[in-house]
Design a protein around this motif. Structure first.
Motif, PDB file in Angstrom:
ATOM      1  N   MET A   1       0.977  -1.238  -0.453  1.00 44.45           N
ATOM      2  CA  MET A   1      -0.129  -0.263   0.167  1.00 44.45           C
ATOM      3  C   MET A   1       0.608   1.121   0.291  1.00 44.45           C
ATOM      4  N   VAL A   2       1.970   0.898   0.913  1.00 48.79           N
ATOM      5  CA  VAL A   2       3.008   2.547   0.291  1.00 48.79           C
ATOM      6  C   VAL A   2       3.445   2.169  -0.900  1.00 48.79           C
ATOM      7  N   ARG A   3       3.168   1.517  -1.629  1.00 50.97           N
ATOM      8  CA  ARG A   3       4.563   1.847  -2.756  1.00 50.97           C
ATOM      9  C   ARG A   3       3.293   2.687  -3.093  1.00 50.97           C
ATOM     10  N   TRP A   4       1.986   2.129  -3.607  1.00 47.32           N
ATOM     11  CA  TRP A   4       1.239   2.661  -4.345  1.00 47.32           C
ATOM     12  C   TRP A   4       0.796   4.059  -4.481  1.00 47.32           C
ATOM     13  N   SER A   5       1.422   4.222  -2.379  1.00 47.32           N
ATOM     14  CA  SER A   5       1.064   5.716  -2.230  1.00 47.32           C
ATOM     15  C   SER A   5       1.892   6.900  -2.507  1.00 47.32           C
ATOM     16  N   GLY A   6       3.351   6.046  -3.225  1.00 40.21           N
ATOM     17  CA  GLY A   6       4.289   6.965  -3.663  1.00 40.21           C
ATOM     18  C   GLY A   6       3.654   7.120  -5.333  1.00 40.21           C
ATOM     19  N   VAL A   7       3.318   6.434  -5.888  1.00 38.42           N
ATOM     20  CA  VAL A   7       2.799   6.111  -7.732  1.00 38.42           C
ATOM     21  C   VAL A   7       2.260   8.006  -7.335  1.00 38.42           C
ATOM     22  N   LEU A   8       1.486   7.547  -6.160  1.00 41.47           N
ATOM     23  CA  LEU A   8       0.120   8.716  -5.990  1.00 41.47           C
ATOM     24  C   LEU A   8       0.371   9.961  -5.975  1.00 41.47           C
ATOM     25  N   VAL A   9       1.129  10.528  -5.209  1.00 39.61           N
ATOM     26  CA  VAL A   9       2.229  11.094  -4.990  1.00 39.61           C
ATOM     27  C   VAL A   9       3.262  12.419  -6.124  1.00 39.61           C
ATOM     28  N   VAL A  10       3.313  10.895  -7.069  1.00 40.00           N
ATOM     29  CA  VAL A  10       4.173  11.437  -8.366  1.00 40.00           C
ATOM     30  C   VAL A  10       3.075  11.983  -8.979  1.00 40.00           C
ATOM     31  N   ALA A  11       1.990  11.071  -9.699  1.00 42.17           N
ATOM     32  CA  ALA A  11       0.986  11.951 -10.242  1.00 42.17           C
ATOM     33  C   ALA A  11       0.592  12.444 -10.034  1.00 42.17           C
ATOM     34  N   GLY A  12       0.130  12.765  -8.362  1.00 43.78           N
ATOM     35  CA  GLY A  12      -0.842  14.250  -7.988  1.00 43.78           C
ATOM     36  C   GLY A  12       0.360  15.108  -8.134  1.00 43.78           C
ATOM     37  N   LEU A  13       1.646  15.160  -8.160  1.00 42.27           N
ATOM     38  CA  LEU A  13       2.498  16.595  -7.985  1.00 42.27           C
ATOM     39  C   LEU A  13       2.506  16.519  -9.560  1.00 42.27           C
ATOM     40  N   LEU A  14       3.097  15.458 -10.789  1.00 36.82           N
ATOM     41  CA  LEU A  14       3.055  16.159 -11.827  1.00 36.82           C
ATOM     42  C   LEU A  14       1.281  16.381 -12.495  1.00 36.82           C
ATOM     43  N   LEU A  15       0.195  16.678 -11.780  1.00 35.94           N
ATOM     44  CA  LEU A  15      -0.967  17.237 -12.361  1.00 35.94           C
ATOM     45  C   LEU A  15      -0.884  18.709 -12.052  1.00 35.94           C
ATOM     46  N   MET A  16      -0.396  18.604 -10.699  1.00 30.63           N
ATOM     47  CA  MET A  16      -0.199  20.240  -9.902  1.00 30.63           C
ATOM     48  C   MET A  16       0.461  21.189 -10.694  1.00 30.63           C
ATOM     49  N   VAL A  17       1.276  20.502 -11.337  1.00 31.42           N
ATOM     50  CA  VAL A  17       2.810  21.408 -11.806  1.00 31.42           C
ATOM     51  C   VAL A  17       2.131  21.835 -13.191  1.00 31.42           C
ATOM     52  N   VAL A  18       2.067  20.481 -13.660  1.00 32.26           N
ATOM     53  CA  VAL A  18       1.511  20.613 -15.227  1.00 32.26           C
ATOM     54  C   VAL A  18       0.106  22.125 -15.718  1.00 32.26           C
ATOM     55  N   MET A  19      -0.620  21.885 -14.311  1.00 33.00           N
ATOM     56  CA  MET A  19      -2.242  22.677 -13.851  1.00 33.00           C
ATOM     57  C   MET A  19      -1.357  24.040 -13.568  1.00 33.00           C
ATOM     58  N   ALA A  20      -0.343  23.638 -12.748  1.00 35.39           N
ATOM     59  CA  ALA A  20       0.030  25.254 -12.020  1.00 35.39           C
ATOM     60  C   ALA A  20       0.531  26.448 -13.063  1.00 35.39           C
ATOM     61  N   LEU A  21       1.450  25.706 -13.744  1.00 36.25           N
ATOM     62  CA  LEU A  21       2.326  26.781 -15.044  1.00 36.25           C
ATOM     63  C   LEU A  21       0.880  26.847 -15.947  1.00 36.25           C
ATOM     64  N   MET A  22       0.043  26.199 -16.631  1.00 39.08           N
ATOM     65  CA  MET A  22      -1.393  26.957 -17.483  1.00 39.08           C
ATOM     66  C   MET A  22      -2.230  28.271 -17.440  1.00 39.08           C
ATOM     67  N   VAL A  41      -5.659  16.690  -3.650  1.00 40.14           N
ATOM     68  CA  VAL A  41      -6.534  15.471  -2.921  1.00 40.14           C
ATOM     69  C   VAL A  41      -5.997  14.267  -3.458  1.00 40.14           C
ATOM     70  N   ALA A  42      -5.124  13.918  -4.006  1.00 41.36           N
ATOM     71  CA  ALA A  42      -4.202  13.038  -4.260  1.00 41.36           C
ATOM     72  C   ALA A  42      -3.462  13.107  -3.635  1.00 41.36           C
ATOM     73  N   VAL A  43      -2.325  14.153  -3.628  1.00 41.34           N
ATOM     74  CA  VAL A  43      -1.161  13.765  -2.559  1.00 41.34           C
ATOM     75  C   VAL A  43      -1.011  14.276  -1.172  1.00 41.34           C
ATOM     76  N   LEU A  44      -2.708  15.135  -1.081  1.00 40.57           N
ATOM     77  CA  LEU A  44      -3.071  14.609   0.817  1.00 40.57           C
ATOM     78  C   LEU A  44      -3.290  13.190   0.735  1.00 40.57           C
ATOM     79  N   VAL A  45      -4.465  12.186   0.199  1.00 39.23           N
ATOM     80  CA  VAL A  45      -4.669  10.867   0.589  1.00 39.23           C
ATOM     81  C   VAL A  45      -2.844  10.339   0.812  1.00 39.23           C
ATOM     82  N   ALA A  46      -2.547  10.487   0.054  1.00 37.55           N
ATOM     83  CA  ALA A  46      -0.702   9.319  -0.432  1.00 37.55           C
ATOM     84  C   ALA A  46      -0.386   9.518   1.483  1.00 37.55           C
ATOM     85  N   ARG A  47       0.064  10.911   0.797  1.00 35.07           N
ATOM     86  CA  ARG A  47       0.990  11.963   1.936  1.00 35.07           C
ATOM     87  C   ARG A  47       0.198  11.280   3.598  1.00 35.07           C
ATOM     88  N   ILE A  48      -1.419  11.155   3.675  1.00 34.14           N
ATOM     89  CA  ILE A  48      -1.827  10.426   4.708  1.00 34.14           C
ATOM     90  C   ILE A  48      -1.722   8.531   4.887  1.00 34.14           C
TER      91      ILE A  48
END
Length: 120
Positions: A1-22, A41-48
């Motif tokens: 489950m912790v490995r999936w949280s790492g993937v979720l953090v990376v995916a969430g941060l990538l979404l945020m970076v791209v959408m913050a630049l727009m 929200v994905a980053v928050l859930v993964a961090r929890i």
């Protein structure tokens, strides 16, 4: 489950970076705000999930505290997404985004330092 949280953090941060630049490039569509919010929200859930896993782990108290500090970076990202919706013409959301980045950088750096010093 912790490995999936790492993937979720990376995916969430990538979404945020791209959408913050727009919006900074004058491309400000409603779906971009929703995508940024979904990443936050994905980053928050993964961090929890990570903090919960470390709380049940045999880690030191300092490492557990640093993982809980990472939750606050996720909260700051969610507040940044909320500010995107509330202040449509303003760039107030960038302050919360940058505060979340600073908190995340500090906690991540200290977690890495603690792991190196304890030999994990």
């Amino acid at each position: 489950m912790v490995r999936w949280s790492g993937v979720l953090v990376v995916a969430g941060l990538l979404l945020m970076v791209v959408m913050a630049l727009m919006p900074l490039l004058n491309m400000n569509e409603p779906w971009m705000r929703w995508t940024f919010a979904a990443g936050a929200v994905a980053v928050l859930v993964a961090r929890i999930i990570e903090a919960w896993a470390k709380n049940n782990d045999q880690s030191t108290l300092r490492v557990k505290r640093l993982y809980r500090i990472l939750i606050s970076s996720g909260i700051l990202y969610c507040v940044s997404a909320l500010m995107m919706f509330l202040s449509r013409g303003s760039n107030d959301w960038i302050g919360f985004l940058l505060a979340g980045v600073v908190v995340q950088m500090y906690a991540s750096w200290m977690i890495d330092r603690e792991h190196k010093s304890s030999g994990q």
